[in-house]
Design a protein around this motif. Sequence first.
Motif, short mmCIF file in Angstrom:
data_model
loop_
_atom_site.label_atom_id
_atom_site.label_comp_id
_atom_site.label_asym_id
_atom_site.label_seq_id
_atom_site.Cartn_x
_atom_site.Cartn_y
_atom_site.Cartn_z
N GLN A 651 0.85 -1.18 0.00
CA GLN A 651 0.00 0.00 0.00
C GLN A 651 0.89 1.24 0.00
N SER A 652 0.45 2.30 -0.73
CA SER A 652 1.30 3.48 -0.91
C SER A 652 1.35 4.38 0.32
N VAL A 653 0.35 4.27 1.20
CA VAL A 653 0.31 5.10 2.41
C VAL A 653 0.40 4.19 3.63
N ASP A 654 1.31 4.53 4.54
CA ASP A 654 1.52 3.69 5.71
C ASP A 654 0.34 3.74 6.67
N LYS A 655 0.19 2.67 7.41
CA LYS A 655 -0.84 2.60 8.45
C LYS A 655 -0.64 3.71 9.48
N GLY A 656 -1.75 4.32 9.91
CA GLY A 656 -1.69 5.31 10.97
C GLY A 656 -1.65 6.75 10.51
N MET A 657 -1.44 6.96 9.22
CA MET A 657 -1.38 8.34 8.71
C MET A 657 -2.78 8.94 8.63
N LYS A 658 -2.89 10.21 8.97
CA LYS A 658 -4.17 10.89 8.89
C LYS A 658 -4.49 11.20 7.43
N MET A 659 -5.68 10.89 7.00
CA MET A 659 -6.04 10.99 5.59
C MET A 659 -7.16 12.01 5.38
N LYS A 660 -7.09 12.68 4.23
CA LYS A 660 -8.16 13.58 3.82
C LYS A 660 -9.00 12.90 2.75
N LYS A 661 -10.27 13.22 2.72
CA LYS A 661 -11.14 12.66 1.68
C LYS A 661 -10.65 13.08 0.31
N GLY A 662 -10.69 12.14 -0.62
CA GLY A 662 -10.24 12.43 -1.98
C GLY A 662 -8.78 12.09 -2.23
N THR A 663 -8.02 11.74 -1.15
CA THR A 663 -6.61 11.37 -1.33
C THR A 663 -6.52 10.07 -2.13
N VAL A 664 -5.56 10.00 -3.04
CA VAL A 664 -5.38 8.81 -3.87
C VAL A 664 -4.45 7.83 -3.16
N VAL A 665 -4.88 6.58 -3.05
CA VAL A 665 -4.07 5.52 -2.45
C VAL A 665 -3.84 4.44 -3.51
#
Length: 670
Positions: A651-665
């Motif tokens: 996965q491109s984003v590590d576990k635990g990172m705060k995410m915004k709606k619309g972010t591409v993963v």
Amino acid sequence: MVIKKSILSKLYVVVVLMTLFFVVIIFRVFNLQYVDGDKYRKLSQEKTVKNDTIFANRGNVYAADGNLLATSMSKYTIRMDVMVVQSEVFEKNIRALSEALSNMLGKSANYYQKKIRQAKKQKNRYLLIARNVGYNDCMKMREFPIFKEGIYRGGFIAEQSTVRVHPIGKIAARTIGYDNKKGGAGIEGAFAEYMEGENGWRLKQKIAKGQWRPINDVNEKEPIDGSDVITTIDVNIQDITHHALLSRLEYLEADHGCAVVMEVETGEVKAIANLGRTSKGKYYEKRNYAVWESHEPGSTFKLASLMAALEDKVADTSDVVDCEKGKIFINNRKIEDSKVGGHGKISLARVFEVSSNVGIVKTIQKHYDKNPKKFIKRIKSFGLDELTGVKIKGEGKPYIPNPSEKSWSPISLEWMAWGYGIHLTPLQTLAFYNAVANNGKLVKPYFVKELRVGGKVEERFGTVVLKDKIASQTTINKVRKVMENTVQNGTAKNVYSSNFSMAGKTGTAKKWIPKHKDKNGKTVYGHYSNKKYVASFAGFFPADNPKYSCIVVVHSPKKEKGYYGAIAAAPIFKDIAQKIYTTTPVNNQLVSDKITSKSIDKSYQDYYSKLRKYKTIMPRVVGMSGMDAVALLENMGLKVRFSGMGKVIEQSVDKGMKMKKGTVVYLKMA
């Protein structure tokens, strides 16, 4: 007294001049500040501040089964403004930062420490740290010592760019295509206006040495991604077709070739392979030969000749034709069969099955010699004089001779009968054969099923019927039978299999060599080569209830290894058909909505517990099934891009990172 007056006069002059000077200065200041102020402030800003375009990610290209065929990947150039870092923070953390950079980028910690310290001495506000850094690594670098303080206190600068990648490699690369400064090709070129998206922008300020640094830590306007394109390509069938063609071309040492597989009922192109040979004997997707290259088809055109005679009711498959000894002359031009001694007297059906040039030419000459326009009209009624209209740019134009043209000669009709003097692309020929398989319905070949934005269908493309019926059902039934017999006991009997049925027609044509100058500068006039051939095979399978139609065309195979359609092209067709038979699953099981397995029930509970837990925090989806991972992340309001099938392995984003709606993963599946 005179001296005093002289001094005072001079003093007055100086005072007046100084007063005028100050008046001019005040006027200029007033003019600059209030009259031309806006003009010069704008000019100053234009020279020191600019809007830097953030290009939107192009839409992705997907296979029909969801596999990613082309995507835009974010890459970052990492730089550092050393001057914004306070000396105390710098000295305390420079070693830790250097070690973190070393662990990620490979060079020694001492190298990075020396480089950054040198930049600080030189007051470098735009130090290059690394290029082409992936999204995941960029997010990790943001958390490195010093960098985690941000752009203003940590000097961390991340500049985003995008690159186009093909996750499954170069397979079908010419059909997937591109859209760049050179122009547009393939699907990418045809649907460029939908895929481009809307660019964003970011404010940058000019700093030393003509360099530009972002003013803010975020973009002023975020780019909006373009539409995704869902193609008709089936990755499994594409892989089969590509490797079947490649293997045979390598053996034959052919110049180039193509193969296309189409779904009979819909016109969906499930696979298309186009391979050209390099000077080193390797093959790659050089040109889109199937769509672009118009050539003389040779004996595959005999199907149209036979159908014309049957549809006009001037002949029947049971008619006896005297093929003589396999050689005749028409206007001093020789026509001969490949079989030495000829076939003698045989039925018209058998003429087709053994591909007798003499037999088909005599048949067409007998019934149309006095009225060739009737033959041309019937051929055109099959749609063979029209473009298929595929959206991909560069489709070759078909050519059917006409008696009213100056180029028409006393042998034009007879030459057309066995596939010379006309020009068709492989895709145009396939569309015609597909119509025969489809009980006479001519459908338009197409490569794209849907356009999607944010996972929602924006536009659908379906089957387009070009002609409801190109011939009567009686004619269709007869020619389908003789095509099946061609494989069972005709020119293609070498590829017959009792395990699965096929129907088709072989084609072999001498290659036309245009007028040119040889290596000695001598003019060589246009002629048909006795060394270079075009071998082809077109047909469908299964023979009784066709699911797929297919065409294979091979240009200039090595003559001693085999140049006839039966030897060069038909084995590729068989290989494709056989593997599709054995690898394409048939799912006719009933599906119940009731959960009957404890393990399945547990996975459902785990999924929904994660959905409740992770609302704005990135969960770990590695190990989850792709279907569950995509659903989980999309329900969080994230955009998911994935490649492969099965369980998630990256996965491109590590576990635990705060995410915004619309972010591409981005997810990678096994």
